[in-house]
Scaffold this motif. Structure first.
Motif, mmCIF file in Angstrom:
data_model
loop_
_atom_site.group_PDB
_atom_site.id
_atom_site.type_symbol
_atom_site.label_atom_id
_atom_site.label_comp_id
_atom_site.label_asym_id
_atom_site.label_seq_id
_atom_site.Cartn_x
_atom_site.Cartn_y
_atom_site.Cartn_z
ATOM 1 N N GLY A 189 0.801 -1.221 0.000
ATOM 2 C CA GLY A 189 0.000 0.000 0.000
ATOM 3 C C GLY A 189 0.826 1.259 0.000
ATOM 4 N N ASP A 190 2.065 1.193 0.522
ATOM 5 C CA ASP A 190 2.981 2.334 0.451
ATOM 6 C C ASP A 190 3.674 2.334 -0.908
ATOM 7 N N THR A 191 4.082 3.502 -1.351
ATOM 8 C CA THR A 191 4.807 3.610 -2.612
ATOM 9 C C THR A 191 6.112 2.821 -2.542
ATOM 10 N N ALA A 192 6.417 2.084 -3.592
ATOM 11 C CA ALA A 192 7.642 1.296 -3.630
ATOM 12 C C ALA A 192 8.848 2.181 -3.367
ATOM 13 N N GLY A 193 9.722 1.721 -2.486
ATOM 14 C CA GLY A 193 10.930 2.465 -2.162
ATOM 15 C C GLY A 193 10.818 3.278 -0.888
ATOM 16 N N ILE A 194 9.595 3.571 -0.438
ATOM 17 C CA ILE A 194 9.430 4.306 0.818
ATOM 18 C C ILE A 194 9.331 3.286 1.953
ATOM 19 N N VAL A 195 10.325 3.313 2.827
ATOM 20 C CA VAL A 195 10.361 2.362 3.936
ATOM 21 C C VAL A 195 10.200 3.110 5.254
ATOM 22 N N ARG A 196 9.724 2.404 6.251
ATOM 23 C CA ARG A 196 9.426 3.024 7.539
ATOM 24 C C ARG A 196 10.517 2.713 8.557
ATOM 25 N N ASN A 262 6.293 12.545 11.591
ATOM 26 C CA ASN A 262 5.945 11.321 12.311
ATOM 27 C C ASN A 262 4.835 10.626 11.530
ATOM 28 N N THR A 263 5.148 9.489 10.927
ATOM 29 C CA THR A 263 4.197 8.785 10.065
ATOM 30 C C THR A 263 3.438 7.675 10.785
ATOM 31 N N ALA A 264 3.552 7.616 12.126
ATOM 32 C CA ALA A 264 2.919 6.525 12.864
ATOM 33 C C ALA A 264 1.418 6.456 12.636
ATOM 34 N N GLY A 265 0.782 7.603 12.434
ATOM 35 C CA GLY A 265 -0.664 7.615 12.251
ATOM 36 C C GLY A 265 -1.109 7.688 10.808
ATOM 37 N N ILE A 266 -0.163 7.545 9.873
ATOM 38 C CA ILE A 266 -0.498 7.634 8.443
ATOM 39 C C ILE A 266 -0.571 6.230 7.871
ATOM 40 N N ASP A 267 -1.741 5.850 7.389
ATOM 41 C CA ASP A 267 -1.975 4.472 6.958
ATOM 42 C C ASP A 267 -1.138 4.115 5.735
ATOM 43 N N THR A 268 -1.183 4.943 4.699
ATOM 44 C CA THR A 268 -0.414 4.662 3.483
ATOM 45 C C THR A 268 0.436 5.862 3.113
ATOM 46 N N LEU A 269 1.632 5.572 2.639
ATOM 47 C CA LEU A 269 2.576 6.607 2.232
ATOM 48 C C LEU A 269 2.734 6.551 0.719
ATOM 49 N N THR A 270 2.314 7.620 0.064
ATOM 50 C CA THR A 270 2.343 7.650 -1.400
ATOM 51 C C THR A 270 3.174 8.810 -1.925
ATOM 52 N N GLN A 272 3.086 11.830 -0.580
ATOM 53 C CA GLN A 272 2.263 13.031 -0.478
ATOM 54 C C GLN A 272 3.095 14.219 0.021
ATOM 55 N N ASP A 273 2.708 15.405 -0.431
ATOM 56 C CA ASP A 273 3.486 16.618 -0.166
ATOM 57 C C ASP A 273 3.555 16.969 1.313
ATOM 58 N N ASP A 274 2.543 16.591 2.096
ATOM 59 C CA ASP A 274 2.522 16.992 3.503
ATOM 60 C C ASP A 274 3.331 16.061 4.398
ATOM 61 N N VAL A 275 3.995 15.078 3.821
ATOM 62 C CA VAL A 275 4.857 14.175 4.584
ATOM 63 C C VAL A 275 6.314 14.487 4.244
ATOM 64 N N ARG A 276 7.058 14.937 5.238
ATOM 65 C CA ARG A 276 8.484 15.217 5.045
ATOM 66 C C ARG A 276 9.257 13.931 5.282
ATOM 67 N N LEU A 277 9.887 13.423 4.230
ATOM 68 C CA LEU A 277 10.695 12.220 4.351
ATOM 69 C C LEU A 277 12.010 12.547 5.056
ATOM 70 N N ILE A 278 12.663 11.517 5.562
ATOM 71 C CA ILE A 278 14.003 11.687 6.114
ATOM 72 C C ILE A 278 14.923 12.179 5.002
ATOM 73 N N LYS A 279 15.602 13.270 5.262
ATOM 74 C CA LYS A 279 16.522 13.824 4.274
ATOM 75 C C LYS A 279 17.787 12.983 4.218
ATOM 76 N N LYS A 280 18.261 12.690 3.017
ATOM 77 C CA LYS A 280 19.464 11.863 2.893
ATOM 78 C C LYS A 280 20.446 12.491 1.913
ATOM 79 N N THR A 281 21.731 12.204 2.146
ATOM 80 C CA THR A 281 22.813 12.683 1.296
ATOM 81 C C THR A 281 23.749 11.517 0.994
ATOM 82 N N LEU A 282 24.049 11.296 -0.269
ATOM 83 C CA LEU A 282 24.929 10.199 -0.644
ATOM 84 C C LEU A 282 26.351 10.481 -0.167
ATOM 85 N N LEU A 283 26.915 9.549 0.586
ATOM 86 C CA LEU A 283 28.313 9.630 0.984
ATOM 87 C C LEU A 283 29.211 8.883 0.011
ATOM 88 N N ALA A 284 28.778 7.690 -0.413
ATOM 89 C CA ALA A 284 29.587 6.922 -1.360
ATOM 90 C C ALA A 284 28.773 5.795 -1.962
#
Length: 346
Positions: A189-196, A262-270, A272-284
């Motif tokens: 139900g969550d978009t592929a690639g989005i993990v919790r 905090n996505t604990a109360g969000i049933d599905t993650l698609t 959506q603009d109102d959900v701030r994902l964890i910011k990531k930066t490629l190290l290597a």
């Protein structure tokens, strides 16, 4: 975690392109091969050396391999967790096994043990992908406690998680009051690639209670086999995949969950603009590391690579981390139990 059945389906085009760039012929593998620092994988990551010393070995009648997690244990030794329910104590300098403890669930059944942390009292918190679960074990392997798990993160039909895709990474945030576990793959139900990423908060004698949950987007076709907290509260995140005939993709990211929703109360993650994902930066991207004379038993875009899924910080000073990685050989003759000593600037 066993790769053949799952990761072939999740193979990424990116891995294929990487393989086309540098399938390298190398000389004989050197167990414990040492090289001067500065062997850059990227501007922020370098590799000092690797070791195949434990590949296809046994200790006290137990196969030493299937390494899925690492942690710094008491007295500076290393704890290495096999996904076949064995917990090894290793000499931090030589990697020589010094002890082994067998773990099991409440029914005496082996775990699919994937994540490991050592608590301040010396007990072990161990995640298993089977349910999934997190249990606390004594130094001699007795179950002391079991943490609650949100229903949605349980393997279907109890929840929405896929088998072999649950709690792979486990880490304490600084202060050891917050525990964080990373799912390897998306929930149904969550978009592929989005993990919790799920957290628990320590509440004195009452143990750990469920805390906030965050969402992290892995690169296309990759999963999250390990996560470990940095001293400033950010996260080092491993992303990994495997393509038949090509080999492994392994990338190291620096991630910051502190402003994520905090996505604990969000049933599905698609996405959506109102959900701030964890910011990531490629190290290597580890395909770009020097091979250091390593050899591979199967096709790899860089012969240094294998099924890397264990990671721990072994030292740090002024924004520079000593990082130890290990690969899970799946007890497979064409894979290698290999340890990697990296230096990371964050």
């Amino acid at each position: 975690m066993h790769l053949r059945s799952v990761r072939t389906v999740l193979a990424t085009v990116t891995a294929g392109l990487a393989a086309a760039t540098c399938l390298t012929a190398a000389g004989p593998a050197q167990a414990g091969a040492k090289h001067p620092s500065g062997h850059a994988c990227s501007p922020t990551v370098s590799i000092d050396r690797f070791s195949d010393a434990l590949d296809k070995t046994t200790y006290d009648g137990t196969y030493v391999g299937n390494i899925s997690a690492l942690a710094v244990d008491r007295n500076g030794t290393l704890a290495a967790l096999s996904d076949r329910s064995s917990l090894f104590g290793l000499n931090a300098k030589t990697l020589a096994p010094q002890r082994v403890v067998q773990l099991a669930d409440e029914n005496g059944t082996d775990l699919d043990s994937e994540g490991l942390v050592v608590d301040r009292d010396g007990t072990y918190l161990v995640s298993s992908e089977t349910e999934p679960s997190i249990r606390r074990y004594s130094r001699d392997g007795r179950i002391l406690d079991r943490l609650p798990v949100p229903d949605a993160l349980k393997v279907a039909p109890a929840g929405r998680a896929v088998g072999n895709g649950t709690f792979e990474g486990l880490t304490f945030l600084p202060g050891r009051r917050t525990l964080l576990a990373s799912m390897e793959y998306s929930l149904s139900g969550d978009t592929a690639g989005i993990v919790r990423f799920q957290t628990w908060q320590r509440h004195g004698k009452d143990g750990f209670r469920l805390g906030a949950q965050y969402a992290y987007r892995a690169d296309t076709g990759l999963g999250v086999p390990e996560v470990t907290a940095t001293p400033d509260g950010r996260l080092l995140v491993l992303e990994r995949g495997w393509t038949s005939g090509v080999g492994n993709t392994v990338r190291l990211y620096l991630a910051d969950p502190r402003r994520a929703t905090n996505t604990a109360g969000i049933d599905t993650l698609t996405g959506q603009d109102d959900v701030r994902l964890i910011k990531k930066t490629l190290l290597a991207d580890l395909v770009n590391c020097p091979s250091l004379g390593a050899t591979a038993k199967q096709p790899q875009p860089n012969p240094l690579l294998d099924n890397i899924e264990a990671m721990t910080i072994t030292g740090h000073t002024k924004g520079r981390l000593k990082l130890l990685l290990a690969s899970d050989d799946n007890q497979n003759p064409v894979q290698t139990t290999r340890f990697y000593h990296l230096r990371v600037r964050v």
